[in-house]
Scaffold this active site. Structure first.
Site, PDB file in Angstrom:
ATOM      1  N   GLY A 411      -4.313  -0.298   2.529  1.00 53.30           N
ATOM      2  CA  GLY A 411      -3.869  -0.105   4.032  1.00 53.30           C
ATOM      3  C   GLY A 411      -2.456   0.353   4.359  1.00 53.30           C
ATOM      4  O   GLY A 411      -1.553   0.655   3.547  1.00 53.30           O
ATOM      5  N   SER A 412      -2.304   1.023   5.631  1.00 55.73           N
ATOM      6  CA  SER A 412      -1.020   1.548   5.820  1.00 55.73           C
ATOM      7  C   SER A 412      -0.685   1.286   7.377  1.00 55.73           C
ATOM      8  O   SER A 412      -1.577   1.368   7.979  1.00 55.73           O
ATOM      9  CB  SER A 412      -1.091   2.864   5.162  1.00 55.73           C
ATOM     10  OG  SER A 412      -1.725   3.947   6.159  1.00 55.73           O
ATOM     11  N   GLY A 413       0.606   1.302   7.770  1.00 51.52           N
ATOM     12  CA  GLY A 413       0.799   1.044   9.150  1.00 51.52           C
ATOM     13  C   GLY A 413       2.127   1.764   9.378  1.00 51.52           C
ATOM     14  O   GLY A 413       3.056   2.460   8.430  1.00 51.52           O
ATOM     15  N   SER A 414       2.806   1.538  10.543  1.00 51.98           N
ATOM     16  CA  SER A 414       4.108   2.136  11.068  1.00 51.98           C
ATOM     17  C   SER A 414       5.040   1.839  10.232  1.00 51.98           C
ATOM     18  O   SER A 414       5.901   2.439  10.114  1.00 51.98           O
ATOM     19  CB  SER A 414       4.091   2.250  12.687  1.00 51.98           C
ATOM     20  OG  SER A 414       4.511   0.642  12.951  1.00 51.98           O
ATOM     21  N   PHE A 415       5.080   0.907   9.610  1.00 49.08           N
ATOM     22  CA  PHE A 415       6.241  -0.017   8.851  1.00 49.08           C
ATOM     23  C   PHE A 415       6.153   0.116   7.629  1.00 49.08           C
ATOM     24  O   PHE A 415       6.855  -0.530   6.842  1.00 49.08           O
ATOM     25  CB  PHE A 415       6.720  -1.192   9.423  1.00 49.08           C
ATOM     26  CG  PHE A 415       7.833  -1.184  10.432  1.00 49.08           C
ATOM     27  CD1 PHE A 415       8.913  -1.173  10.346  1.00 49.08           C
ATOM     28  CD2 PHE A 415       7.392  -0.789  11.920  1.00 49.08           C
ATOM     29  CE1 PHE A 415       9.951  -1.405  11.409  1.00 49.08           C
ATOM     30  CE2 PHE A 415       8.064  -0.662  12.826  1.00 49.08           C
ATOM     31  CZ  PHE A 415       9.526  -0.732  12.829  1.00 49.08           C
ATOM     32  N   GLY A 416       5.018   0.787   7.036  1.00 49.11           N
ATOM     33  CA  GLY A 416       4.858   0.719   5.318  1.00 49.11           C
ATOM     34  C   GLY A 416       3.460   0.700   5.031  1.00 49.11           C
ATOM     35  O   GLY A 416       2.489   0.909   5.836  1.00 49.11           O
ATOM     36  N   VAL A 418       0.415  -1.089   2.089  1.00 51.49           N
ATOM     37  CA  VAL A 418       0.001  -2.246   1.530  1.00 51.49           C
ATOM     38  C   VAL A 418      -0.837  -1.982   0.369  1.00 51.49           C
ATOM     39  O   VAL A 418      -1.715  -1.210   0.476  1.00 51.49           O
ATOM     40  CB  VAL A 418      -0.804  -3.154   2.669  1.00 51.49           C
ATOM     41  CG1 VAL A 418      -1.317  -4.442   1.643  1.00 51.49           C
ATOM     42  CG2 VAL A 418      -0.265  -3.596   3.992  1.00 51.49           C
ATOM     43  N   LYS A 433       3.267  -5.740   0.830  1.00 47.07           N
ATOM     44  CA  LYS A 433       3.821  -4.703   1.947  1.00 47.07           C
ATOM     45  C   LYS A 433       4.910  -4.065   1.640  1.00 47.07           C
ATOM     46  O   LYS A 433       5.881  -4.611   1.526  1.00 47.07           O
ATOM     47  CB  LYS A 433       3.397  -5.771   2.974  1.00 47.07           C
ATOM     48  CG  LYS A 433       3.865  -4.755   4.365  1.00 47.07           C
ATOM     49  CD  LYS A 433       3.939  -5.521   5.600  1.00 47.07           C
ATOM     50  CE  LYS A 433       4.339  -4.831   6.832  1.00 47.07           C
ATOM     51  NZ  LYS A 433       4.390  -5.785   8.028  1.00 47.07           N
ATOM     52  N   ASP A 539       0.847  -7.324  18.211  1.00 47.22           N
ATOM     53  CA  ASP A 539      -0.084  -6.114  17.606  1.00 47.22           C
ATOM     54  C   ASP A 539      -1.358  -6.826  17.016  1.00 47.22           C
ATOM     55  O   ASP A 539      -2.025  -6.229  15.840  1.00 47.22           O
ATOM     56  CB  ASP A 539       0.570  -5.282  16.542  1.00 47.22           C
ATOM     57  CG  ASP A 539      -0.020  -3.809  16.454  1.00 47.22           C
ATOM     58  OD1 ASP A 539       0.294  -3.432  15.261  1.00 47.22           O
ATOM     59  OD2 ASP A 539      -0.629  -3.465  17.139  1.00 47.22           O
TER      60      ASP A 539
END
Length: 718
Positions: A411-416, A418, A433, A539
């Site tokens: 997974g990935s998101g705005s802050f990094g 996983v 993470k 979120d």
């Protein structure tokens, strides 16, 4: 997948370039398991081939040497392959990566391996290989990772390894090697991750050339027969974080130069013959988390600051002449040095004067601190720090995630991003993470997240296991959190498998979804009402709801939410100016107009989450245009036409309370009643006006009632 049985002939796939069969249950540990390999010689374009971590047995056929010269990567580790390594394998000259670890290979390393000039990564650990480590290994000048540990190699460490000028990771531990440590190996400036020579029969001294290892992170020469002084030059290895020198015959004193290693985290000097005192400077190593000097001949006073201030982080037993230290060490007090009788009066006078002056200074200091704290109490909440979280090293995370490879990214998101990984200290599969420190505020968000999660424990929250605050191999700042790994992925994958290329074994029936809704509500109730400090998620969405082996839901990523503290009746929002205000579709409209984050916002996200779970539609569905949204879409059909908007996966399942009436499904009364109640909660939580939304206390109370009615109804109808 979990493939079983024998691998058929694949020789007709002449254009095959990648064949990945790893982590299945192929083979049955028989002599016929590897017969299919001889047919792969027809696959002239094959450049990556993996059969690792299966149940293959038998011997490697000599025909393996006929594999394509285009083959670059060959993975065979984690099986039960036995016999000798075929010399013919050295003919596959294009290999840059070869892993054969955790098998039953015996005999020596074939001399033909000297032809593998392009080899960069060679794993032969955990086998039954014997004989000498061949000197031709030094001709493999491109090697950066060599692992020969846990075998039966004997003889000396070949000095020719000094020719491998790109070597970063060298593990020769758990063998029967003898002789001295070659200076040529210590001159490898490239060694930056690990040099492990432990559990052998090496003798002589630790050469002073150890100072050449300027970039090494971990040095392990434990469990050998080394003697002499610990060279003071070891203090020049400025990148060292882990030093293992235990169970040797080192003598002399502990070098004071160790205090120069400002990044040192772990030092084990136990079971040697060291004498003298513990250098005072070692209490100034701020990152030192573990120190073991037990069973030596040390004497004198034990320091009390730094690592010496925590009895769980140091071991000093077996040194009969040590004294002092903190009380938890239970050491005898240090004797007071004798003073001449003629000077006693003078010293007493000085002591009285010093005591009076000290008392005045301390009193002034206390008053000053009290005033400053009273005046600056608010500011103290603006500087979060990381407290007593146990930490792991960058090396452990790098190894455990296979170098943060794309195949381990989950997974990935705005802050990094996983990653799925394996960490020795946790002895389990974990989720790592890694924060993207190029993003503005990422560093401070890490601090906030660590503090917010430090003491949080709830069955429906993803638990933080440990963290890492270090630098990577390029010298760049690196920060990561290690969480429990959830085998069943995210709720997003179960609700929308067709769009995420996910393939869950079954879809979620109404009972599952009701349980998940209750789990998420329970997590929010804990964050909003039961924590010592209010935690806002900010979120909440399906991708942040993870499912464990038993399909119990766990909410994740709440650590980057704003941490709100109540001080003197005023809300002080410890947000570190991150500016996280949710994801489009799940964040309430007031966030887009500059309103502060609040529990109302979390309840809106929860309401949208419920409606998505019941309808199977995302709030960003292309159906919602021109002012239409998921809330309005449900409102139009509520409460009389819910069957029109229900997730199609819910309708045909009899176990969820549906029955057929001609060509139409109709809902049983009990199930329809529960669905109406669930939709009503979702609608009330996602109202436009924040103060009209339901709070989490009322939600959890109503959900408990709905669950009881639902279960009672199923028992009566079936």
């Amino acid at each position: 997948m979990n493939l079983v049985g024998q691998v058929p002939s694949l020789g007709n796939l002449q254009d095959l370039s990648i064949l990945n069969l790893e982590e299945n249950n192929l083979g049955d540990n028989s002599t016929m398991d590897l017969e299919f390999l001889k047919y792969l010689t027809n696959c002239s374009k094959l450049h990556k081939f993996s059969i690792s971590y299966n149940n293959f047995g038998g011997h490697l056929p000599n025909s393996i040497g006929n594999l394509s010269t285009e083959l670059k990567q060959l993975y065979m580790g984690g099986n039960q392959i036995s016999g000798k390594i075929p010399a013919e394998l050295g003919s596959v000259v294009g290999l840059i990566l070869l892993t054969m670890e955790s098998n039953c290979f015996e005999g020596t390393i074939p001399t033909t391996f000297g032809k593998l000039k392009n080899m960069q990564r060679l794993h032969l650990e955990e086998n039954k290989l014997s004989g000498d480590i061949p000197p031709f290994i030094g001709n493999l000048s491109q090697l950066y990772d060599l692992e020969l540990d846990h075998n039966m190699f004997q003889g000396i460490i070949p000095p020719s390894l000094g020719n491998c000028q790109n070597l970063q990771y060298l593990d020769l531990s758990h063998n029967k090697l003898r002789g001295t440590i070659p200076v040529e190996v210590l001159n490898l400036f490239s060694l930056s991750i690990l040099l492990n020579l432990s559990h052998n029969s090496l003798s002589g001294t630790l050469p002073r050339e150890v100072s050449m290892l300027k970039n090494i992170e971990e040095l392990d020469v434990s469990e050998n027969h080394l003697s002499g002084d610990i060279p003071r030059e070891i203090g020049e290895c400025i990148s060292l974080e882990y030093i293992h020198l235990q169970r040797n015959s080192f003598n002399g004193t502990i070098p004071s130069s160790l205090a120069s290693l400002k990044g040192l985290r772990y030092l084990d000097l136990s079971r040697n013959q060291l004498s003298g005192s513990i250098p005072d400077g070692m209490q100034n190593i701020s990152f030192l988390e573990y120190l073991n000097v037990s069973f030596n001949m040390l004497e004198g006073e034990v320091p009390t600051n730094g690592v010496f201030g925590n009895a769980t982080q140091i071991e000093v037993i077996g040194n009969k002449k040590l004294c002092g230290g903190i009380s938890h060490l239970h050491l005898p007090p240090c004797p007071i040095k004798g003073r001449k009788h003629a000077k006693q009066h003078k010293f007493r006078l000085i002591a009285v004067i010093v005591s009076v002056v000290s008392f005045i200074l301390i009193l002034s200091f206390i008053i000053t601190i009290y005033m400053m704290r009273k005046r600056n109490q608010k500011r103290s909440f603006d500087s979060p720090t990381i407290d007593q979280l146990a930490k792991v090293s960058y090396q452990e995370l790098h190894v455990g995630t296979d170098g943060f490879s794309d195949r381990n990214m989950i997974g990935s998101g705005s802050f990094g991003s996983v990653y799925r990984g394996n960490i020795v200290s946790e002895d389990n599969v974990v989720a790592v993470k890694v924060l993207n420190l190029h993003k503005k505020g990422a560093h401070k968000s890490f601090v906030v997240e660590c503090n917010a999660l430090k003491n949080i424990r709830h069955r429906n929250l993803v638990r933080v296991l440990t963290c890492c605050s270090s630098t990577n191999y390029k010298g760049q700042e690196f920060k990561a959190l290690v969480f429990e790994y959830m085998k069943n992925g995210s709720l997003e994958q179960w609700l929308h498998p067709e769009t995420l290329n996910a393939n869950p074994p079954t879809t979620l029936n109404l009972g599952h979804r009701l349980n998940i809704i209750i789990d998420v509500a329970s997590a929010l109730h804990y964050l909003h009402r039961e924590c010592e400090q209010l935690i806002l998620h900010c979120d909440l969405k399906p991708s942040n709801v993870l499912l464990d082996d038993d399909m119990v839901a766990h909410v994740s990523d709440f650590g980057i939410a704003r941490l709100v503290s109540t001080i003197s009746g005023t809300s002080n929002k410890n947000t570190s100016t991150i500016g996280i205000k949710g994801t489009v579709g799940y964040a309430p409209s007031e966030y887009g107009m500059g309103s502060e984050v609040s529990t109302y916002g979390d309840m809106y996200s929860f309401g949208i989450l419920m409606l998505e779970m019941l309808t199977g539609r995302r709030p960003t569905d292309e159906l919602f245009k021109d002012g239409q949204n998921l809330h309005n879409f449900v409102t139009i059909s509520f409460p009389c036409n819910l069957i029109k908007i229900l997730d199609p996966h819910l309708l045909p399942r009899a176990e969820d309370g549906a029955r057929e009436d001609g060509n139409h499904e109709i809902l049983l009364p009990t199930v329809e009643e529960c669905l109406v109640s669930l939709f009503r909660i979702g609608l009330f939580c996602s109202l436009e006006s924040p103060k009209e939304r339901m709070n989490i206390v009322d939600v959890t109370r109503e959900l408990t009632t709905i669950q009881k009615v639902f279960l009672d109804g199923l028992e009566q109808n079936f």
